[in-house]
Design a protein around this motif. Structure first.
Motif, PDB file in Angstrom:
ATOM      1  N   VAL A 123       0.416  -0.626   1.528  1.00 41.73           N
ATOM      2  CA  VAL A 123       0.245  -2.062   1.300  1.00 41.73           C
ATOM      3  C   VAL A 123       0.536  -2.413  -0.159  1.00 41.73           C
ATOM      4  O   VAL A 123       1.186  -3.428  -0.445  1.00 41.73           O
ATOM      5  N   GLU A 124       0.074  -1.584  -1.083  1.00 43.33           N
ATOM      6  CA  GLU A 124       0.380  -1.833  -2.499  1.00 43.33           C
ATOM      7  C   GLU A 124       1.887  -1.796  -2.744  1.00 43.33           C
ATOM      8  O   GLU A 124       2.436  -2.618  -3.479  1.00 43.33           O
ATOM      9  N   ALA A 127       3.513  -5.062  -1.435  1.00 40.88           N
ATOM     10  CA  ALA A 127       3.344  -6.168  -2.384  1.00 40.88           C
ATOM     11  C   ALA A 127       4.280  -6.002  -3.575  1.00 40.88           C
ATOM     12  O   ALA A 127       4.906  -6.972  -4.043  1.00 40.88           O
ATOM     13  N   ALA A 160      -1.991  -6.701  -3.620  1.00 43.83           N
ATOM     14  CA  ALA A 160      -2.304  -6.090  -2.329  1.00 43.83           C
ATOM     15  C   ALA A 160      -3.436  -6.841  -1.637  1.00 43.83           C
ATOM     16  O   ALA A 160      -3.443  -6.987  -0.408  1.00 43.83           O
TER      17      ALA A 160
END
Length: 824
Positions: A123-124, A127, A160
């Motif tokens: 997810v990081e 982003a 995130a």
């Protein structure tokens, strides 16, 4: 604007760098390889999870950056602030600001810290990929897309946590995110016997609930067919995935192929803004979903402490109700900014709600009974959401994508991270699976029978079991505990949920688990697991035509192929056959009724024929399909909608009436009843003629000719071209559902329906055989070649070959392969 930006190097050297990047301990950058094949499908290859997310986020942003930015704004409760009062939604902002824990430390601690490290990294990275695209392009050079955000002040770098808030918005679509639930939560405004908590800090008006929608969406749906080795001519598995998701915004699909060599390799569709494949396939397994209308929440009737209206009593113990005031900012039409506040009330398991908005759909008398704090019966109502703490889905779907057979796939679903979907899957060896393995409150049938009492039993019955109110005065009526359910969730565990393993077939079209296979009914489960089309209940017409088409193909009687059993070609023919099942079982009777009424109607000489009679004449010529060259489908569409408005309740999509059908629904024959309209009944005659009159009037008002070809009536405008869209209104028995309202000129505002369609099978090679289409196309940029290319192909009933193996990807590559990189 060029798609490949300055961070991209299309060179053999770059390819060499990424091949070696996993061995370079000093290189802490994100690196991903992106190859786009025909129709703009990105194939993303990386060597760690963060880099995979980075590549996915970058490619998605190239196609739909502004869409994601606006949805993040909404999920943060900032739509009315940044989009303005008219385009934003104050009520939604208040709800999302509450549930998304705008104290980001709480969100981090309560949810994100519970995720596996690789999901956090994924997810990081996603982003970071979106942010890299923005940095490369610049806010003033963003595409002039719809939605548009070029040059807007709210465009910013994402975190995130922004994405996790957005994920929660999607996760709660079947529960807290339902309009009827949001209205119920906003309507619980505190005790009547004490001053209310602040609801406003300016002169702006207090937000008011919007009209409560129904819990059953009758306009669209989804279909799925899983075929085992006994149902295919090749003796291998086969799958049709046909979700009817939105064509724009939240819930829309994005095609992508994600690979970490040796660890993950899956292709298909991701929900827009999500980092993983939601519906798709890998080398050995294919899976799909349809939305389930199992209950995702219950309410509880609480007994108040007579001495304190902010306390309730459970088994003699007093418990507190805690207020929480949420504020959001609103930009008014004159440019001024107000702060709006609303106070919500927490109980042990969620929020206090008011049943008045839902009761108003039944009758004004019910609304009065459930208004106030306390209500007329001296109680209040509390809401508990099965998905409020469920962010297990990303981990679950990654594990699904890693599965090598049906057993491994079902092991992944044991996480109970699926918020609201039926699952159907097939594997290379010809095994299939159907499962209602999702987040459902653990309320046994015995508990339903004993803990729903008094007036709450009437609410349950009158809402077709959609709204269940349990006795909250005792823990005996609270949600149960399964050993294999997520700890503290109160959900059913995997072993308690409906499942079907086989080698023949399974299907679903949004009814319950009951008739996933016509010869092997799944029975004996709590009614909470499927209030729409549940055990012994009338099925929707898409369920009936799905079974009808599968049975005909297994028997070889559909004309597609002389041999019984499925091939990929016959599965695709089934998908695009565009039959209207409602017409097949009723139109002859409609025409008989028309003829009878015409015969006894005296028209003065020279008088104009009533429009309902003209509609009948055209329906007699109609081919009873929704093909692009069908003439008159619009009449039957509006006719069926008019019947539904008259006969279907707000909590049931089935067209049920003892006055209309010649053969009423029979639970013993659920796939063959109801049938035919009663041509001898005066009530049926009145219903039919009135519905035809309504249909003709609406079409006349919209300027749509009764006999206009469907290609001119249902279209998707793209760059000044009206692309004809085949398929039609799902509730009238169209398998390939398209959801659109009648506007000036026809059905020109398609909201949902056939979206990402996939057909998948295997042969002796290592590569899966997959063909499909994204009906609304990949990009929202009008200057992109992928703004409407697949839509035009869909209009011609075409299919896109999905290259999975590296050699096939290379052969279909457009503009070479790109490397993107960025700082962690």
């Amino acid at each position: 604007m060029k798609r490949l930006s300055r961070s991209i190097f299309i060179t053999l050297l770059a390819l060499t760098l990424i091949a070696c990047s996993d061995d370079d301990d000093d290189n802490n950058d994100y690196r991903a390889e992106i190859t786009r094949t025909s129709y703009g499908i990105p194939h993303i290859r990386a060597y760690d999870w963060g880099s995979l997310g980075f590549g996915h986020g970058y490619s998605f942003a190239e196609d739909r950056f502004c869409m994601l930015m606006q949805e993040v704004i909404k999920a943060s409760g900032q739509s009315a602030e940044f989009l303005g009062e008219a385009r934003g939604n104050i009520n939604n902002d208040l709800i999302y600001a509450l549930i998304n824990n705008n104290d980001e430390g709480q969100l981090e601690e309560r949810y994100i810290s519970q995720q596996p490290n690789y999901i956090v990294e994924l997810v990081e990275g996603y982003a970071a990929g979106v942010n890299q695209y923005l940095a490369d392009v610049g806010v003033d050079n963003l595409p002039d897309s719809d939605p548009a955000c070029r040059g807007e002040d709210y465009v910013r770098q994402l975190t995130a946590i922004d994405l996790w808030k957005y994920f929660r918005l999607i996760q709660l679509q079947g529960s807290t995110g339902q309009g009827i639930i949001k209205d119920a939560l906003l309507a619980a405004t505190g005790p009547d016997d004490m001053p209310s908590f602040p609801s406003i800090t300016s002169t702006a008006p207090t937000p008011t609930p919007t009209p409560a929608p129904t819990l059953v969406d009758t306009s669209s749906g989804s279909n799925a067919i899983a075929l085992g080795r006994d149902a295919t001519q090749t003796g291998t598995g086969m799958l049709l995935g046909n979700p009817h998701q939105p064509w724009q915004g939240v819930g829309s699909w994005y095609q992508v192929h994600l690979t970490i060599p040796g660890e993950y390799d899956a292709m298909g569709a991701a929900l827009a803004g999500f980092p993983m494949i939601g519906i798709g396939f890998n080398q050995d397994v294919a899976w799909t979903h349809t939305v389930s209308v199992a209950n995702r929440f219950t309410l509880f009737e609480l007994s108040l402490n007579p001495d304190n209206s902010l306390e309730y009593i459970v088994d003699g113990e007093t418990k507190a109700i805690t207020p929480e005031t949420i504020s959001v900012r609103v930009t008014r039409e004159d440019g001024t900014v107000d702060t709006v506040e609303h106070t919500f009330y927490h109980w042990e398991y969620g929020l206090i709600a008011s049943l008045a908005p839902a009761a108003s759909l039944i009758s004004p008398a019910f609304e009065a009974v459930f208004a106030g704090w306390p209500t007329a019966t001296g109680k209040i109502y509390a809401f508990r959401d099965a998905n409020i703490d469920n962010l297990r889905g990303i981990d679950m779907w990654i594990k699904v994508g890693q599965s090598e057979n049906i057993q491994q796939l079902t092991d992944a679903y044991k996480l109970i991270g699926n918020p609201l979907f039926h699952t159907l899957a097939a594997d290379r060896d010809g095994s299939i699976f159907y499962g209602e393995v999702s987040a459902i409150p653990n309320v046994s049938q015995a508990k339903l029978d004993t803990c729903v009492r008094g007036i709450n039993a009437s609410i349950k019955s009158l809402t077709n079991d959609a709204i269940v109110v349990l006795d909250g005065s005792t823990e005996d009526c609270n949600w149960g505990v399964d050993a294999d359910a997520p700890e503290g969730s109160g959900l059913f565990g995997y072993e308690s949920l409906p499942k079907y393993f086989a080698t023949d077939y399974a299907l679903n079209s949004n009814d319950s688990y009951w008739l996933s296979n016509a010869d092997n009914k799944l029975e004996g489960f709590p009614s909470l697991m499927g209030f729409a089309g549940g055990e012994g209940k009338q099925q929707n017409l898409r369920t009936q035509i799905n079974h009808d088409m599968v049975a005909a193909r297994l028997a070889g009687t559909d004309g597609f192929d002389a041999s019984p059993g499925f091939t990929l070609a016959s599965l695709q023919q089934l998908m695009y056959d565009n039959r209207v099942f409602g017409a097949e079982i009723s139109l002859d009777d409609v025409l008989t009724i028309c003829s009878n009424v015409m015969a006894k109607t005296d028209l003065l000489a020279g008088a104009e024929q009533p429009r309902e009679f003209a509609a009948c004449d055209q329906l007699a010529l109609w081919d009873r399909k929704v093909e692009v060259d069908s003439e008159g489908a619009q009449i039957f569409t509006e006719f069926w909608k008019a019947l539904a408005d008259e006969l279907s309740g707000p909590f049931d999509s089935a067209l049920a009436s003892n006055e209309l059908w010649a053969t009423d629904f029979d639970p013993a024959k659920p796939l063959n009843t109801p049938r035919g309209f009663d041509t001898s009944a005066a009530a049926a005659e009145t219903l039919v003629i009135n519905a035809l009159s309504v249909a003709a009037s609406k079409l006349d008002e919209a300027g749509v000719e009764l006999g206009a070809p469907w290609s001119e009536v249902q279209v998707y405008p793209r760059n000044g071209i009206d692309i004809p869209i085949h398929g039609g209104h799902g509730p009238m028995g169209v398998f390939g559902a398209i959801s659109s309202s009648l506007v000036e000129g026809g059905y020109r505002n398609i909201r949902a329906g056939n979206s990402y369609i996939q057909t998948v099978t295997w042969d002796e090679s290592e590569c899966p055989i997959a063909e499909g289409i994204l009906t609304h196309s990949q990009s929202l940029d009008p200057e992109s070649p992928h703004y409407g290319d697949q839509t035009a192909l869909y209009a011609m009933k075409g299919w896109v070959s999905f290259p999975f193996c590296r050699s096939d990807i290379a052969a279909d590559a457009v503009d070479g392969t790109a490397i993107i990189s960025g700082n962690r």
